[in-house]
Design a protein around this motif. Structure first.
Motif, PDB file in Angstrom:
ATOM      1  N   VAL A  95       0.502  -0.575  -0.273  1.00  0.00           N
ATOM      2  CA  VAL A  95      -0.077  -0.272   0.156  1.00  0.00           C
ATOM      3  C   VAL A  95       0.698   1.031  -0.517  1.00  0.00           C
ATOM      4  CG1 VAL A  95      -1.664   1.166   1.424  1.00  0.00           C
ATOM      5  CG2 VAL A  95      -1.448  -1.298   1.160  1.00  0.00           C
ATOM      6  N   GLY A  96       0.372   2.182  -0.700  1.00  0.00           N
ATOM      7  CA  GLY A  96       0.825   2.898  -0.907  1.00  0.00           C
ATOM      8  C   GLY A  96       0.270   4.648  -0.421  1.00  0.00           C
ATOM      9  N   PHE A  97       1.142   5.375  -0.067  1.00  0.00           N
ATOM     10  CA  PHE A  97      -0.139   6.202   0.926  1.00  0.00           C
ATOM     11  C   PHE A  97       0.438   7.727   0.900  1.00  0.00           C
ATOM     12  CE2 PHE A  97       2.203   4.969   3.877  1.00  0.00           C
ATOM     13  CZ  PHE A  97       3.157   5.861   5.047  1.00  0.00           C
ATOM     14  N   GLU A 119      -3.530 -12.693   9.157  1.00  0.00           N
ATOM     15  CA  GLU A 119      -2.585 -13.146   8.735  1.00  0.00           C
ATOM     16  C   GLU A 119      -1.854 -12.304   6.896  1.00  0.00           C
ATOM     17  OE1 GLU A 119      -2.564 -17.706   8.783  1.00  0.00           O
ATOM     18  OE2 GLU A 119      -4.316 -17.857   9.982  1.00  0.00           O
ATOM     19  N   VAL A 120      -2.872 -12.085   6.848  1.00  0.00           N
ATOM     20  CA  VAL A 120      -1.942 -11.075   6.156  1.00  0.00           C
ATOM     21  C   VAL A 120      -0.946 -10.331   6.375  1.00  0.00           C
ATOM     22  CG1 VAL A 120      -2.567  -9.825   3.515  1.00  0.00           C
ATOM     23  CG2 VAL A 120      -4.665 -11.088   4.311  1.00  0.00           C
ATOM     24  N   GLU A 121       0.398  -9.610   4.865  1.00  0.00           N
ATOM     25  CA  GLU A 121       1.544  -8.527   5.240  1.00  0.00           C
ATOM     26  C   GLU A 121       0.937  -7.944   4.843  1.00  0.00           C
ATOM     27  OE1 GLU A 121       5.173 -10.264   4.704  1.00  0.00           O
ATOM     28  OE2 GLU A 121       4.708 -12.481   5.791  1.00  0.00           O
ATOM     29  N   VAL A 122       1.330  -6.492   5.609  1.00  0.00           N
ATOM     30  CA  VAL A 122       0.507  -5.152   4.220  1.00  0.00           C
ATOM     31  C   VAL A 122       1.970  -4.829   4.893  1.00  0.00           C
ATOM     32  CG1 VAL A 122      -0.683  -2.517   5.073  1.00  0.00           C
ATOM     33  CG2 VAL A 122      -2.161  -4.919   5.972  1.00  0.00           C
ATOM     34  N   HIS A 123       2.763  -4.218   3.489  1.00  0.00           N
ATOM     35  CA  HIS A 123       3.422  -3.565   3.117  1.00  0.00           C
ATOM     36  C   HIS A 123       2.941  -1.832   3.302  1.00  0.00           C
ATOM     37  CE1 HIS A 123       5.891  -6.983   3.196  1.00  0.00           C
ATOM     38  NE2 HIS A 123       6.091  -7.200   3.061  1.00  0.00           N
ATOM     39  N   LEU A 124       3.920  -0.400   3.765  1.00  0.00           N
ATOM     40  CA  LEU A 124       3.307   0.529   3.011  1.00  0.00           C
ATOM     41  C   LEU A 124       4.753   1.002   2.726  1.00  0.00           C
ATOM     42  CD1 LEU A 124       1.344   1.000   7.083  1.00  0.00           C
ATOM     43  CD2 LEU A 124       0.782   0.694   4.562  1.00  0.00           C
ATOM     44  N   PHE A 125       4.396   2.180   2.284  1.00  0.00           N
ATOM     45  CA  PHE A 125       5.444   3.077   1.120  1.00  0.00           C
ATOM     46  C   PHE A 125       4.765   4.583   1.109  1.00  0.00           C
ATOM     47  CE2 PHE A 125       5.446  -1.617  -0.007  1.00  0.00           C
ATOM     48  CZ  PHE A 125       6.673  -2.056   0.133  1.00  0.00           C
ATOM     49  N   GLU A 126       5.276   5.270   1.821  1.00  0.00           N
ATOM     50  CA  GLU A 126       5.112   6.419   1.616  1.00  0.00           C
ATOM     51  C   GLU A 126       5.780   7.144   0.392  1.00  0.00           C
ATOM     52  OE1 GLU A 126       4.953  10.934   4.095  1.00  0.00           O
ATOM     53  OE2 GLU A 126       6.113   9.438   5.423  1.00  0.00           O
ATOM     54  N   MET A 127       4.567   7.567  -0.221  1.00  0.00           N
ATOM     55  CA  MET A 127       4.710   8.261  -0.945  1.00  0.00           C
ATOM     56  C   MET A 127       3.840   9.255  -1.657  1.00  0.00           C
ATOM     57  SD  MET A 127       4.850   5.087  -3.815  1.00  0.00           S
ATOM     58  CE  MET A 127       6.224   3.541  -4.013  1.00  0.00           C
ATOM     59  N   GLU A 134       2.491   6.248 -10.594  1.00  0.00           N
ATOM     60  CA  GLU A 134       4.419   5.648 -11.366  1.00  0.00           C
ATOM     61  C   GLU A 134       4.040   3.837 -11.330  1.00  0.00           C
ATOM     62  OE1 GLU A 134       6.890   4.315 -14.025  1.00  0.00           O
ATOM     63  OE2 GLU A 134       5.631   5.933 -13.930  1.00  0.00           O
ATOM     64  N   ALA A 135       3.885   3.550  -9.431  1.00  0.00           N
ATOM     65  CA  ALA A 135       4.462   2.210  -9.172  1.00  0.00           C
ATOM     66  C   ALA A 135       2.933   1.335  -9.127  1.00  0.00           C
ATOM     67  CB  ALA A 135       4.133   2.622  -7.177  1.00  0.00           C
ATOM     68  N   LEU A 136       1.896   2.345  -9.736  1.00  0.00           N
ATOM     69  CA  LEU A 136       1.080   1.214  -9.930  1.00  0.00           C
ATOM     70  C   LEU A 136       0.943   0.775 -11.230  1.00  0.00           C
ATOM     71  CD1 LEU A 136      -1.965   2.934  -8.024  1.00  0.00           C
ATOM     72  CD2 LEU A 136      -1.599   1.146  -7.334  1.00  0.00           C
ATOM     73  N   ARG A 137       1.774   1.641 -11.692  1.00  0.00           N
ATOM     74  CA  ARG A 137       1.709   1.004 -13.290  1.00  0.00           C
ATOM     75  C   ARG A 137       2.944  -0.142 -13.284  1.00  0.00           C
ATOM     76  NH1 ARG A 137       0.154   7.202 -14.717  1.00  0.00           N
ATOM     77  NH2 ARG A 137       2.477   7.117 -13.999  1.00  0.00           N
ATOM     78  N   GLU A 138       3.282   0.287 -12.724  1.00  0.00           N
ATOM     79  CA  GLU A 138       4.814  -0.941 -12.829  1.00  0.00           C
ATOM     80  C   GLU A 138       4.823  -1.907 -11.388  1.00  0.00           C
ATOM     81  OE1 GLU A 138       7.604  -0.242 -14.783  1.00  0.00           O
ATOM     82  OE2 GLU A 138       6.298   1.501 -15.639  1.00  0.00           O
ATOM     83  N   GLY A 139       3.354  -2.075 -11.196  1.00  0.00           N
ATOM     84  CA  GLY A 139       3.248  -3.323 -10.615  1.00  0.00           C
ATOM     85  C   GLY A 139       4.093  -2.875  -8.787  1.00  0.00           C
ATOM     86  N   GLU A 140       4.834  -2.186  -8.705  1.00  0.00           N
ATOM     87  CA  GLU A 140       5.004  -2.263  -7.733  1.00  0.00           C
ATOM     88  C   GLU A 140       4.448  -2.089  -6.291  1.00  0.00           C
ATOM     89  OE1 GLU A 140       8.075   1.086  -7.628  1.00  0.00           O
ATOM     90  OE2 GLU A 140       9.443   0.151  -9.698  1.00  0.00           O
ATOM     91  N   ILE A 141       3.279  -1.563  -6.763  1.00  0.00           N
ATOM     92  CA  ILE A 141       2.364  -1.549  -5.297  1.00  0.00           C
ATOM     93  C   ILE A 141       0.764  -1.860  -5.721  1.00  0.00           C
ATOM     94  CG2 ILE A 141       3.146   0.385  -3.975  1.00  0.00           C
ATOM     95  CD1 ILE A 141       1.521   2.427  -5.187  1.00  0.00           C
ATOM     96  N   ASP A 142      -0.015  -2.297  -4.834  1.00  0.00           N
ATOM     97  CA  ASP A 142      -1.571  -3.008  -5.553  1.00  0.00           C
ATOM     98  C   ASP A 142      -2.184  -2.056  -4.857  1.00  0.00           C
ATOM     99  OD1 ASP A 142       0.272  -5.812  -5.553  1.00  0.00           O
ATOM    100  OD2 ASP A 142      -0.423  -5.623  -4.006  1.00  0.00           O
ATOM    101  N   TRP A 267      -6.020   1.450  -7.479  1.00  0.00           N
ATOM    102  CA  TRP A 267      -5.640   0.066  -8.590  1.00  0.00           C
ATOM    103  C   TRP A 267      -5.736  -0.158  -9.870  1.00  0.00           C
ATOM    104  CZ3 TRP A 267     -10.817   1.435  -5.814  1.00  0.00           C
ATOM    105  CH2 TRP A 267     -11.702   1.450  -7.271  1.00  0.00           C
ATOM    106  N   ARG A 268      -5.382  -0.773  -9.726  1.00  0.00           N
ATOM    107  CA  ARG A 268      -4.922  -1.040 -11.412  1.00  0.00           C
ATOM    108  C   ARG A 268      -6.442  -2.071 -11.936  1.00  0.00           C
ATOM    109  NH1 ARG A 268      -0.607  -2.682  -9.387  1.00  0.00           N
ATOM    110  NH2 ARG A 268      -0.817  -4.836  -8.612  1.00  0.00           N
ATOM    111  N   GLN A 269      -6.596  -0.885 -13.111  1.00  0.00           N
ATOM    112  CA  GLN A 269      -8.389  -1.282 -13.364  1.00  0.00           C
ATOM    113  C   GLN A 269      -8.383  -2.919 -14.070  1.00  0.00           C
ATOM    114  OE1 GLN A 269     -10.618   1.053 -15.227  1.00  0.00           O
ATOM    115  NE2 GLN A 269      -9.438   2.551 -15.783  1.00  0.00           N
ATOM    116  N   LYS A 270      -7.341  -3.523 -13.527  1.00  0.00           N
ATOM    117  CA  LYS A 270      -7.409  -4.425 -14.438  1.00  0.00           C
ATOM    118  C   LYS A 270      -7.121  -5.847 -12.846  1.00  0.00           C
ATOM    119  CE  LYS A 270      -6.276  -4.330 -19.272  1.00  0.00           C
ATOM    120  NZ  LYS A 270      -5.937  -4.491 -20.383  1.00  0.00           N
TER     121      LYS A 270
END
Length: 289
Positions: A95-97, A119-127, A134-142, A267-270
């Motif tokens: 998750v980017g924020f 049980e889900v790992e949540v990885h956070l990225f301040e952006m 850009e990170a969504l387009r590149e698949g770097e965040i969900d 999120w990515r549309q697809k």
């Protein structure tokens, strides 16, 4: 070697009787005996001692039984984990924020998400918003938690929260002596602005409303308010930021004269990942309250 043969082997090893084992795996005894013989031939191992009165595991058969049981236990866990992943119960979500989301909607969303999906790992990225796109387009965040509007063919954005903006003023500022502050009262005072790089839409709205004298710019609202506290200027900030620097800053409501501040999730549309869809739905539900 087939999985079915191993299932037959376990049945015979546990029943130590070909008739009962055949009934258990729902085949007749001759095909079962043939499958065990074929398994022994393929492995070049004698798994059972047999005679007319009894069936016993050999030492090699006992060891093989122990290891095959481990395989089936692991397979059962793999199937269960695959099902839970498909249902969005386990896995990883990135998750980017934007920084201002931490005193807006993000804490409540994360709290509820962790309660429901422990049980889900949540990885956070301040952006910043552009970095998240850009990170969504590149698949770097969900998921992105960002400031709309967003125009992108790949990324879909949904507004989940809207709050009014307020005017942040340092204590003992001349504006505090005015009973009903209007936009025209702001023109002679320097502003601390959130950078256009961080939130271009708000920046442009403020410019259009009062054409401010820009004294300083900053990349995050927390910095903006800190500079207001230091008496470098006044600032327009979301109402969700009013708990920052309350000893040194006064927040004024200008009766709907200021812009509103929206927060969206993207999120990515697809992307049909169950985890992503669960996060989106939870964000919608959490931000209703």
């Amino acid at each position: 070697m087939e999985l079915r043969q191993l299932q037959y082997f376990i049945a015979v090893a546990e029943e130590l009787n070909f008739s009962r084992a055949a009934e258990r795996v729902k085949i007749t005894q001759p095909p079962l005996s043939l499958q065990i013989q074929n398994l022994e031939k393929e492995l070049d191992i004698v798994l059972f001692y047999r005679n007319k009165r009894q069936v016993k595991l050999t030492d090699a058969g006992k060891l093989f039984y122990t290891e095959v049981c481990k395989i089936f236990n692991h397979l059962e866990r793999a199937v269960e984990d695959a099902k839970r992943t498909q249902h969005g119960e386990i896995g990883t979500i990135r998750v980017g924020f934007v920084g201002s989301a931490t005193y807006d909607i993000l804490p409540s969303i994360l709290r509820e998400f962790r309660n429901l999906y422990s049980e889900v790992e949540v990885h956070l990225f301040e952006m910043s918003t552009p970095m998240q796109l850009e990170a969504l387009r590149e698949g770097e965040i969900d998921i992105g938690v960002l400031r709309p509007p967003v125009n992108d063919e790949i990324v879909h954005t949904e507004i989940v929260s809207t709050v009014p903006c307020v005017l942040a003023v340092p204590k003992q500022h001349p504006l505090l002596k005015i009973k009903n502050v209007s936009l025209s009262d702001l023109k002679t005072y320097p502003f601390v602005m959130l950078s256009r790089k961080t939130w271009s839409n708000l920046y442009d709205e403020i410019l259009g409303l009062c054409n401010p004298i820009i004294q300083q710019e900053a990349l995050e609202f927390q910095t903006v308010i800190g500079l207001v506290a230091a008496k470098l200027g006044i600032a327009v900030v979301p109402q969700s930021a009013v708990n920052l620097h309350t000893q040194d800053v006064v927040y004024l409501d200008l009766d709907d004269q200021l812009p509103v501040a929206s927060m969206g999730i993207a999120w990515r549309q697809k992307d049909q990942s169950p985890l992503v869809q669960s996060f989106i739905q939870l964000a919608r539900e959490t931000c209703l309250f």
